[in-house]
Design an enzyme around this catalytic site. Structure first.
Site, mmCIF file in Angstrom:
data_model
loop_
_atom_site.group_PDB
_atom_site.id
_atom_site.type_symbol
_atom_site.label_atom_id
_atom_site.label_comp_id
_atom_site.label_asym_id
_atom_site.label_seq_id
_atom_site.Cartn_x
_atom_site.Cartn_y
_atom_site.Cartn_z
ATOM 1 N N GLU A 34 -10.721 54.966 -55.354
ATOM 2 C CA GLU A 34 -9.265 55.143 -55.280
ATOM 3 C C GLU A 34 -8.642 53.993 -54.484
ATOM 4 O O GLU A 34 -9.090 53.676 -53.388
ATOM 5 C CB GLU A 34 -8.923 56.484 -54.630
ATOM 6 C CG GLU A 34 -7.450 56.700 -54.342
ATOM 7 C CD GLU A 34 -6.567 56.546 -55.570
ATOM 8 O OE1 GLU A 34 -5.579 55.774 -55.502
ATOM 9 O OE2 GLU A 34 -6.864 57.190 -56.610
ATOM 10 N N LEU A 38 -5.851 59.698 -52.228
ATOM 11 C CA LEU A 38 -6.549 60.736 -52.973
ATOM 12 C C LEU A 38 -5.539 61.759 -53.509
ATOM 13 O O LEU A 38 -4.636 62.188 -52.799
ATOM 14 C CB LEU A 38 -7.581 61.431 -52.086
ATOM 15 C CG LEU A 38 -8.820 60.606 -51.713
ATOM 16 C CD1 LEU A 38 -9.675 61.368 -50.703
ATOM 17 C CD2 LEU A 38 -9.639 60.276 -52.950
ATOM 18 N N GLY A 40 -3.823 60.992 -56.276
ATOM 19 C CA GLY A 40 -3.078 60.196 -57.246
ATOM 20 C C GLY A 40 -1.576 60.416 -57.213
ATOM 21 O O GLY A 40 -1.009 60.968 -56.274
ATOM 22 N N ILE A 183 11.048 64.079 -66.415
ATOM 23 C CA ILE A 183 11.349 63.424 -65.135
ATOM 24 C C ILE A 183 12.843 63.188 -64.977
ATOM 25 O O ILE A 183 13.436 63.510 -63.938
ATOM 26 C CB ILE A 183 10.567 62.101 -65.013
ATOM 27 C CG1 ILE A 183 9.073 62.377 -64.891
ATOM 28 C CG2 ILE A 183 11.047 61.290 -63.811
ATOM 29 C CD1 ILE A 183 8.201 61.132 -64.923
ATOM 30 N N GLU A 202 20.818 59.433 -73.026
ATOM 31 C CA GLU A 202 19.613 59.603 -73.843
ATOM 32 C C GLU A 202 19.807 58.906 -75.186
ATOM 33 O O GLU A 202 20.807 59.142 -75.870
ATOM 34 C CB GLU A 202 19.329 61.093 -74.061
ATOM 35 C CG GLU A 202 18.265 61.411 -75.099
ATOM 36 C CD GLU A 202 16.922 60.771 -74.805
ATOM 37 O OE1 GLU A 202 16.402 60.063 -75.699
ATOM 38 O OE2 GLU A 202 16.395 60.962 -73.683
ATOM 39 N N ALA A 268 14.137 56.551 -66.227
ATOM 40 C CA ALA A 268 13.083 57.486 -66.637
ATOM 41 C C ALA A 268 12.868 57.351 -68.132
ATOM 42 O O ALA A 268 13.137 58.263 -68.913
ATOM 43 C CB ALA A 268 13.469 58.921 -66.263
ATOM 44 N N GLY A 270 9.938 56.432 -69.736
ATOM 45 C CA GLY A 270 8.547 56.438 -70.168
ATOM 46 C C GLY A 270 7.601 55.829 -69.155
ATOM 47 O O GLY A 270 7.992 55.510 -68.028
ATOM 48 N N ASP A 309 -3.608 60.025 -68.031
ATOM 49 C CA ASP A 309 -2.440 59.267 -68.482
ATOM 50 C C ASP A 309 -2.749 57.869 -68.991
ATOM 51 O O ASP A 309 -1.869 57.219 -69.557
ATOM 52 C CB ASP A 309 -1.410 59.172 -67.354
ATOM 53 C CG ASP A 309 -0.658 60.463 -67.134
ATOM 54 O OD1 ASP A 309 -0.958 61.451 -67.822
ATOM 55 O OD2 ASP A 309 0.241 60.493 -66.269
ATOM 56 N N HIS A 448 7.531 96.600 -66.682
ATOM 57 C CA HIS A 448 8.989 96.730 -66.557
ATOM 58 C C HIS A 448 9.353 97.042 -65.098
ATOM 59 O O HIS A 448 8.673 97.839 -64.453
ATOM 60 C CB HIS A 448 9.494 97.858 -67.458
ATOM 61 C CG HIS A 448 10.959 98.138 -67.311
ATOM 62 N ND1 HIS A 448 11.916 97.349 -67.911
ATOM 63 C CD2 HIS A 448 11.631 99.095 -66.607
ATOM 64 C CE1 HIS A 448 13.114 97.832 -67.604
ATOM 65 N NE2 HIS A 448 12.963 98.887 -66.812
#
Length: 469
Positions: A34, A38, A40, A183, A202, A268, A270, A309, A448
């Site tokens: 790493e 630790l 990530g 994100i 967008e 944000a 990608g 990823d 319920h």
């Protein structure tokens, strides 16, 4: 002389550290490399600290609406420094937890930057100088980072990535969010609740475009009602950054140009896989920087695996962790363990969650995707306004939608928007893994009063049997 292991994991995010733990559980001599922290990105700069921020914003939202619950709250204000401090504290606690797990499972940690020198060897450049390591198998789990806009790279002052947005030096008074995936929408929701004036741009024709179109439409209506300006089918063509703010040139859906002034911008749009400097290009097939793998994580080079990823999506922490376990078990099997039976990843059974207000969650095919795939479908939708618990909570905004194969009754997908849906979607996910049909879901007794009853009702609605609408 190189230090030898059964498995070396390059990267300690939710894919890497889970893969290392599973390898260790299976009796394999395991090391992890790493370069930073630790846990990530997810644990330190992603999933966990953002949820801490969003929780603070949620509490602040409820305090501002105390009168809706018959309560009186005066002098309500947000302390941004304290909110961020709490978020960082949560991340630190979990980072220490991963450190403990490495020790508990006797996993050797090499801190530094790892570079592959072959399918089963690498060097680590760190405080100890250059270390040469080798293993029978190496798992690449180097993750990804935020994609920059080529005409306005993030500077941490006026133009932010998610990482900058988590530790802001000041509260934006007028914020532009470029991109409406998970994100972008989460930060738009957070800063809107905290008092910023927020605009979301967008490029596609609807926000959260991977979700079912009914969820997108409902969320846009809800966020607009909360005061967020949303521009779909639009693109940011230029950003001019100064010490005082950012001037944005936005091309709208109708082709007209709109110029706007903002104090800050969050990009944000990608991710970029962290694969360009680790020596993997000659060892694995690549597509736009992503390492190509089989359903168990194998690359084309024997002994070299990849997860998370840095491989094809969806780019989600829980997908990476699941791949880590699958990969570890496949390696153990190759090394002679006859007691493990890894299963390939079913990408249609990976839930997705977005923690905006209201929350959204989904698994499987959208209605449109199911039809595109050739299915004749039965679809049921149940609104939260028909759910007693949602009304009692003051959270009657939302719905649950289920999509079934009309011929077989197979659950093809489920899509939810509203309070706590990120906790409920796993019910449908388990149903998909068990290959359930509408019959089993109809026969399931839901407690319920719970919001989860809307799940039952949506199934009934798909077959004309809903009881409370």
């Amino acid at each position: 002389m190189a230090e030898n292991y059964d498995v070396i994991v390059l990267g300690s995010g939710p894919g890497g550290y889970v893969a290392a733990i599973r390898c260790a559980q299976l009796g394999l001599k395991t090391a992890i490399v790493e370069r930073e922290l630790l846990g990530g990105i997810c644990l330190n700069w992603g999933c966990i600290p953002t949820k801490a921020l969003l929780r603070s914003a949620e509490i602040f939202h409820y305090m501002q609406h105390a009168k809706d619950y018959g309560l009186v709250a005066k002098g309500i204000e947000a302390d941004l420094v304290a909110v961020v401090k709490r978020s960082r504290g949560v991340a630190k606690q979990l980072n220490q937890g991963v450190t403990h797990l490495m020790k508990k499972n006797k996993i050797t940690v090499h801190m530094g930057t790892g570079t592959l020198t072959g399918p089963t060897s690498l060097t680590v450049k760190g405080d100890k100088g250059d270390e040469k390591l080798s293993a029978k198998h190496i798992i690449v789990a180097t993750g990804a980072r935020a994609r920059d806009l080529p005409f306005a790279p993030a500077d941490g002052k006026r133009v932010w990535t998610y990482r900058h947005a988590m530790t802001p030096a000041e509260m934006p008074n007028k914020l532009l969010v470029i991109g409406s995936g998970a994100i972008g929408i989460e930060f738009a929701s957070f800063y809107n609740d905290m008092g910023s004036e927020v605009t979301v741009v967008e490029m596609l024709d609807r926000i959260v475009p991977v979700e079912d179109k009914d969820v997108s439409a409902f969320l846009e209506k809800s966020l607009t009602k909360q005061g967020i300006a949303i521009k779909t089918g639009a693109g940011v063509e230029e950003l001019k950054v100064s010490d005082k703010g950012v001037s944005a040139r936005i091309k709208l859906k109708d082709g007209k140009i709109e110029n706007g002034e903002f104090s800050h911008v969050i990009v944000a749009v990608g991710i970029v896989p962290n694969t360009e400097s680790i020596g993997v290009e000659k060892l694995a097939d690549m597509d736009r920087g992503f390492i190509q793998i089989d359903p168990y994580g194998r690359t084309k080079s024997k002994g070299l695996w990849a997860i998370g990823d840095c491989t094809p999506g969806p780019w989600l922490a829980h997908k990476a962790s699941h791949e880590g376990v699958t990969c570890a078990e496949a390696i153990a099997q190759e090394l002679g363990n006859k007691d493990v039976h890894p299963h390939p990843l079913d990408r249609n059974a990976i839930p997705g969650c977005t923690y905006c207000h209201p929350q959204i969650a989904s698994v499987g095919l959208t209605e449109a995707k199911a039809k595109e795939a050739g299915y004749e479908v039965k679809v049921g939708t149940f609104p939260f306004i028909g759910n007693g618990k949602a009304i009692a909570l003051g959270e009657a905004e939302g719905f649950t939608k289920t999509v079934f194969d009309a011929k077989t009754g197979e659950l093809l997908g489920a899509h939810m928007v509203g309070a706590e849906v990120t906790e409920m979607i796993q019910g449908y996910t388990i149903g998909k893994v068990l290959e359930t049909t509408e019959a089993e879901l109809m026969q399931t007794v839901f407690p319920h009063p719970t919001i989860s009853e809307s799940m039952h009702e949506s199934v009934l609605a798909a077959y004309g049997r809903a009881l409370h609408i």
